[in-house]
Every structure is written in C-alpha cells, then in structure tokens.
Scaffold this motif. Structure first.
Motif, PDB file in Angstrom:
ATOM      1  N   GLY A  27     -14.709   2.356  -4.807  1.00  0.00           N
ATOM      2  CA  GLY A  27     -14.754   2.362  -3.361  1.00  0.00           C
ATOM      3  C   GLY A  27     -13.408   2.617  -2.711  1.00  0.00           C
ATOM      4  O   GLY A  27     -12.360   2.659  -3.366  1.00  0.00           O
ATOM      5  N   PHE A  28     -13.465   2.784  -1.394  1.00  0.00           N
ATOM      6  CA  PHE A  28     -12.295   3.192  -0.617  1.00  0.00           C
ATOM      7  C   PHE A  28     -11.127   2.224  -0.753  1.00  0.00           C
ATOM      8  O   PHE A  28      -9.998   2.637  -1.028  1.00  0.00           O
ATOM      9  N   ARG A  29     -11.352   0.943  -0.539  1.00  0.00           N
ATOM     10  CA  ARG A  29     -10.238  -0.005  -0.508  1.00  0.00           C
ATOM     11  C   ARG A  29      -9.416   0.022  -1.775  1.00  0.00           C
ATOM     12  O   ARG A  29      -8.183   0.111  -1.728  1.00  0.00           O
ATOM     13  N   ASN A  30     -10.069  -0.029  -2.927  1.00  0.00           N
ATOM     14  CA  ASN A  30      -9.309  -0.124  -4.171  1.00  0.00           C
ATOM     15  C   ASN A  30      -8.615   1.186  -4.524  1.00  0.00           C
ATOM     16  O   ASN A  30      -7.523   1.184  -5.091  1.00  0.00           O
ATOM     17  N   HIS A  31      -9.226   2.321  -4.171  1.00  0.00           N
ATOM     18  CA  HIS A  31      -8.561   3.600  -4.411  1.00  0.00           C
ATOM     19  C   HIS A  31      -7.370   3.770  -3.473  1.00  0.00           C
ATOM     20  O   HIS A  31      -6.351   4.356  -3.859  1.00  0.00           O
ATOM     21  N   LEU A  32      -7.475   3.257  -2.243  1.00  0.00           N
ATOM     22  CA  LEU A  32      -6.330   3.287  -1.337  1.00  0.00           C
ATOM     23  C   LEU A  32      -5.248   2.320  -1.803  1.00  0.00           C
ATOM     24  O   LEU A  32      -4.061   2.673  -1.828  1.00  0.00           O
ATOM     25  N   GLU A  33      -5.652   1.115  -2.203  1.00  0.00           N
ATOM     26  CA  GLU A  33      -4.660   0.151  -2.683  1.00  0.00           C
ATOM     27  C   GLU A  33      -3.968   0.680  -3.935  1.00  0.00           C
ATOM     28  O   GLU A  33      -2.772   0.453  -4.123  1.00  0.00           O
ATOM     29  N   GLY A  34      -4.719   1.367  -4.778  1.00  0.00           N
ATOM     30  CA  GLY A  34      -4.080   2.087  -5.866  1.00  0.00           C
ATOM     31  C   GLY A  34      -4.312   1.559  -7.263  1.00  0.00           C
ATOM     32  O   GLY A  34      -3.617   1.969  -8.196  1.00  0.00           O
TER      33      GLY A  34
ATOM     34  N   ASP B 214      12.917  -4.524   1.381  1.00  0.00           N
ATOM     35  CA  ASP B 214      13.262  -3.163   1.769  1.00  0.00           C
ATOM     36  C   ASP B 214      12.513  -2.832   3.059  1.00  0.00           C
ATOM     37  O   ASP B 214      11.274  -2.827   3.077  1.00  0.00           O
ATOM     38  N   PRO B 215      13.203  -2.534   4.152  1.00  0.00           N
ATOM     39  CA  PRO B 215      12.507  -2.250   5.411  1.00  0.00           C
ATOM     40  C   PRO B 215      11.511  -1.103   5.341  1.00  0.00           C
ATOM     41  O   PRO B 215      10.615  -1.024   6.190  1.00  0.00           O
ATOM     42  N   VAL B 216      11.613  -0.228   4.339  1.00  0.00           N
ATOM     43  CA  VAL B 216      10.624   0.846   4.235  1.00  0.00           C
ATOM     44  C   VAL B 216       9.234   0.284   3.962  1.00  0.00           C
ATOM     45  O   VAL B 216       8.226   0.963   4.201  1.00  0.00           O
ATOM     46  N   PHE B 217       9.139  -0.942   3.487  1.00  0.00           N
ATOM     47  CA  PHE B 217       7.838  -1.604   3.300  1.00  0.00           C
ATOM     48  C   PHE B 217       6.977  -1.486   4.551  1.00  0.00           C
ATOM     49  O   PHE B 217       5.779  -1.190   4.483  1.00  0.00           O
ATOM     50  N   TRP B 218       7.590  -1.742   5.709  1.00  0.00           N
ATOM     51  CA  TRP B 218       6.825  -1.778   6.965  1.00  0.00           C
ATOM     52  C   TRP B 218       6.343  -0.394   7.350  1.00  0.00           C
ATOM     53  O   TRP B 218       5.224  -0.233   7.869  1.00  0.00           O
ATOM     54  N   LEU B 219       7.153   0.626   7.094  1.00  0.00           N
ATOM     55  CA  LEU B 219       6.759   1.992   7.417  1.00  0.00           C
ATOM     56  C   LEU B 219       5.658   2.474   6.485  1.00  0.00           C
ATOM     57  O   LEU B 219       4.746   3.186   6.896  1.00  0.00           O
ATOM     58  N   HIS B 220       5.750   2.086   5.230  1.00  0.00           N
ATOM     59  CA  HIS B 220       4.706   2.432   4.259  1.00  0.00           C
ATOM     60  C   HIS B 220       3.385   1.783   4.643  1.00  0.00           C
ATOM     61  O   HIS B 220       2.340   2.447   4.705  1.00  0.00           O
ATOM     62  N   HIS B 221       3.413   0.500   4.929  1.00  0.00           N
ATOM     63  CA  HIS B 221       2.155  -0.191   5.246  1.00  0.00           C
ATOM     64  C   HIS B 221       1.604   0.200   6.610  1.00  0.00           C
ATOM     65  O   HIS B 221       0.384   0.153   6.820  1.00  0.00           O
ATOM     66  N   ALA B 222       2.464   0.618   7.535  1.00  0.00           N
ATOM     67  CA  ALA B 222       1.956   1.137   8.803  1.00  0.00           C
ATOM     68  C   ALA B 222       1.156   2.416   8.566  1.00  0.00           C
ATOM     69  O   ALA B 222       0.169   2.676   9.270  1.00  0.00           O
TER      70      ALA B 222
ATOM     71  N   ILE C 140      -0.451   3.094   5.614  1.00  0.00           N
ATOM     72  CA  ILE C 140      -1.682   2.630   4.967  1.00  0.00           C
ATOM     73  C   ILE C 140      -2.672   2.146   6.020  1.00  0.00           C
ATOM     74  O   ILE C 140      -3.881   2.431   5.961  1.00  0.00           O
ATOM     75  N   ASP C 141      -2.177   1.415   7.004  1.00  0.00           N
ATOM     76  CA  ASP C 141      -3.027   0.934   8.090  1.00  0.00           C
ATOM     77  C   ASP C 141      -3.612   2.103   8.883  1.00  0.00           C
ATOM     78  O   ASP C 141      -4.787   2.085   9.275  1.00  0.00           O
ATOM     79  N   LYS C 142      -2.817   3.116   9.118  1.00  0.00           N
ATOM     80  CA  LYS C 142      -3.300   4.308   9.819  1.00  0.00           C
ATOM     81  C   LYS C 142      -4.393   5.013   9.017  1.00  0.00           C
ATOM     82  O   LYS C 142      -5.383   5.507   9.591  1.00  0.00           O
ATOM     83  N   LEU C 143      -4.253   5.055   7.703  1.00  0.00           N
ATOM     84  CA  LEU C 143      -5.290   5.663   6.863  1.00  0.00           C
ATOM     85  C   LEU C 143      -6.591   4.870   6.922  1.00  0.00           C
ATOM     86  O   LEU C 143      -7.687   5.448   6.917  1.00  0.00           O
ATOM     87  N   TRP C 144      -6.488   3.544   6.986  1.00  0.00           N
ATOM     88  CA  TRP C 144      -7.698   2.730   7.154  1.00  0.00           C
ATOM     89  C   TRP C 144      -8.374   3.076   8.482  1.00  0.00           C
ATOM     90  O   TRP C 144      -9.602   3.247   8.542  1.00  0.00           O
ATOM     91  N   ALA C 145      -7.595   3.180   9.538  1.00  0.00           N
ATOM     92  CA  ALA C 145      -8.160   3.529  10.841  1.00  0.00           C
ATOM     93  C   ALA C 145      -8.846   4.894  10.796  1.00  0.00           C
ATOM     94  O   ALA C 145      -9.911   5.095  11.396  1.00  0.00           O
ATOM     95  N   GLU C 146      -8.244   5.844  10.075  1.00  0.00           N
ATOM     96  CA  GLU C 146      -8.857   7.166   9.935  1.00  0.00           C
ATOM     97  C   GLU C 146     -10.154   7.081   9.147  1.00  0.00           C
ATOM     98  O   GLU C 146     -11.147   7.730   9.502  1.00  0.00           O
ATOM     99  N   TRP C 147     -10.183   6.279   8.082  1.00  0.00           N
ATOM    100  CA  TRP C 147     -11.418   6.100   7.315  1.00  0.00           C
ATOM    101  C   TRP C 147     -12.515   5.499   8.191  1.00  0.00           C
ATOM    102  O   TRP C 147     -13.680   5.935   8.148  1.00  0.00           O
ATOM    103  N   GLN C 148     -12.167   4.519   9.006  1.00  0.00           N
ATOM    104  CA  GLN C 148     -13.148   3.907   9.916  1.00  0.00           C
ATOM    105  C   GLN C 148     -13.712   4.936  10.887  1.00  0.00           C
ATOM    106  O   GLN C 148     -14.912   4.935  11.185  1.00  0.00           O
ATOM    107  N   ARG C 149     -12.847   5.806  11.393  1.00  0.00           N
ATOM    108  CA  ARG C 149     -13.299   6.836  12.330  1.00  0.00           C
ATOM    109  C   ARG C 149     -14.277   7.799  11.658  1.00  0.00           C
ATOM    110  O   ARG C 149     -15.273   8.213  12.266  1.00  0.00           O
ATOM    111  N   ARG C 150     -14.026   8.122  10.414  1.00  0.00           N
ATOM    112  CA  ARG C 150     -14.882   9.077   9.699  1.00  0.00           C
ATOM    113  C   ARG C 150     -16.191   8.465   9.232  1.00  0.00           C
ATOM    114  O   ARG C 150     -17.173   9.185   9.028  1.00  0.00           O
TER     115      ARG C 150
END
Length: 273
Positions: free
Chosen positions: A176-183, A209-217, A219-229
């Motif tokens: 499913g989507f969640r686990n494939h996105l989580e990796g 590492d502050p890049v953590f927040w940019l990476h997870h932002a 990932i969050d955007k990809l979840w929002a895109e999946w919800q839209r689709r």
C-alpha cells in the motif's frame, strides 16, 4: 495562512529568516526537544509492538502534527516563517541550491562527516549537537554516499498511483501507499532520502540536521497529492487494530489529535503548488 514553498523558490530574505528562527530555537533549547521526541519514537516503534511515528499507518499524520508543532515554534520566533519543502526529484545533486553556504551548507568532510560550511557547521558555533548518537558534537552529513541515487519523479508517480492507503500487517511489511512512501517496501522513497543525506539524517536523531524538516515537508506534500488523486481512499485502519493508531484514536505524545483530525492540511497551511 501559512504557505509552504519549494526551497528553490525562497528569496534571500526568506532563507535568512528561516535560518535565524532555527538558530533561536536551538539557542533556547526548544529545538533539541524535537530531536529528543523523534529519537524516542524511532527507538520505541517496532514491527511487532506498539508503533506510532514509524513503521505504521500513522507515520503520515504523526509527522504532519510533528511538523505543525515545529512550524508553530518557528513562527513564535518570526511569524513570517514557514517550512519550505525539498523536492528531491528535481534538486538531486550535492550541488543543488539548498546545500549552498547561504542556506543549509554542504556535505561533510570525508574522514568524519563533519559539515564545514554554512550556518550549521561546527566552526560557525551556533549548532552544537546535544542529542547524540555518539560522542561527536558536530553536525554530520555524507551526501550521496548511501549507494542509491535520490528517488525519481517516475518512482514517486508509481507510489502515488497506489489506491490503498495501508493494509495488514500494518508495519514495515505492509503493502500500500503509506509503506511504499515511508520506504520499507518497493522503490523506497522517504527512507532512501535519509540514507542519501547520511550522517545524522541516517539515525533516529535525524532532526539534528535541519534538512529533516524540508524532507518531511515534501513527504507531507506527497500525502496531500495522494489524497487529492484518491478521494475515495481514506486512512486505514478504521477501528479495533492492536498496536497501531486507528482513524479516531489519539496519538502520543500529544493525546489530543487523531489521524482523522489531520487528514485535511488546509486549515493550517497550503503549498505553493
């Protein structure tokens, strides 16, 4: 309304304000509290026991709330700041703009991963590593040394096309989507990026590492895109599932928010695209 922008579109002033807010949270000790929380959940989330932040359906709503709390902390310092996101399908190189000295700084030196330029370098003096995985007190990175390149747009598309949010056994073995996105399965998106950055990002104390927040932002955007689709495919499981967070069950450490409360991000922020 907070608007989260692609980091590549940030102005010089927006970068400066974001970094200054990070530095103030670090100076006050508030930043390290977020690192501690994440590390504690990484350690406690297991495939065969209680799991909330990782290896579980609540990976996405848990991190959405985690990012919201952090963004609010930044905004308590500077109300103009929003979390940017890093689209690693486009900005795929250690030479990308986010690794420039005027933003996050670059990779670490070969012998020990020590970041040596930018505002978070040890020589800059404002970013001591206090929540440690070993005795070293400096931020570490090893960009691109994880053996695999960053995920591609085609790989992201293959995950966004999955119609089911999650399924039994509701852990790192799930389809499913969640686990494939989580990796943990398939093309490996989220986990793979952590490994590509390396250093602290490859540990439970990854928010060091502050890049953590940019990476997870992102990932969050990809979840929002999946919800839209997939508007007909909601969060699963709904109820009665041992060891994982059901749709209306509250999540630690807040105990006041369920996945159902976090399905719609638009009351809190929007994305620039």
């Amino acid at each position: 309304m907070t608007v989260r922008k692609n980091q590549s579109a940030l102005t010089t002033d927006e970068k400066r304000r974001f970094i200054a807010a990070l530095m103030e949270l670090k100076r006050s000790g508030r930043y390290d509290a977020f690192v501690t929380t994440h590390n504690e959940f990484i350690v406690s989330d297991t495939d065969d026991g209680e799991r909330t932040g990782h290896r579980s359906p609540s990976f996405l709503p848990w991190h959405r709330r985690f990012l919201l709390e952090f963004e609010r902390a930044l905004q308590s310092v500077d109300a103009s700041v929003a979390l940017p996101y890093w689209d690693w399908t486009v900005d795929r190189s250690p030479r990308a703009s986010l690794w420039a000295p005027d933003f996050l700084g670059g990779t670490g030196r070969e012998r020990d991963g020590r970041v040596s330029d930018g505002p978070f370098a040890a020589t800059a003096g404002g970013w001591p590593i206090n929540v440690r995985v070993d005795g070293r007190t400096f931020l570490r990175r090893s960009l691109g040394s994880g053996g695999r390149p960053l995920p591609t747009a085609a790989e992201v598309e293959s995950v966004l096309s999955m119609p089911t949010y999650d399924m039994a056994p509701w852990n790192s073995a799930s389809d499913g989507f969640r686990n494939h996105l989580e990796g943990w399965r398939g093309v490996n998106l989220h986990n793979r990026v952590h490994v590509w950055v390396g250093g602290h990002m490859a540990t439970g104390a990854s928010p060091n590492d502050p890049v953590f927040w940019l990476h997870h932002a992102y990932i969050d955007k990809l979840w929002a895109e999946w919800q839209r689709r997939h508007p007909g495919s909601g969060y699963l499981p709904v109820s009665g599932t041992p060891n994982v967070i059901d749709l209306h069950e509250t999540m630690r450490p807040w105990h006041d928010t369920s996945p159902a409360d976090l399905l719609d991000h638009t009351p809190h922020y929007t994305f620039d695209a």
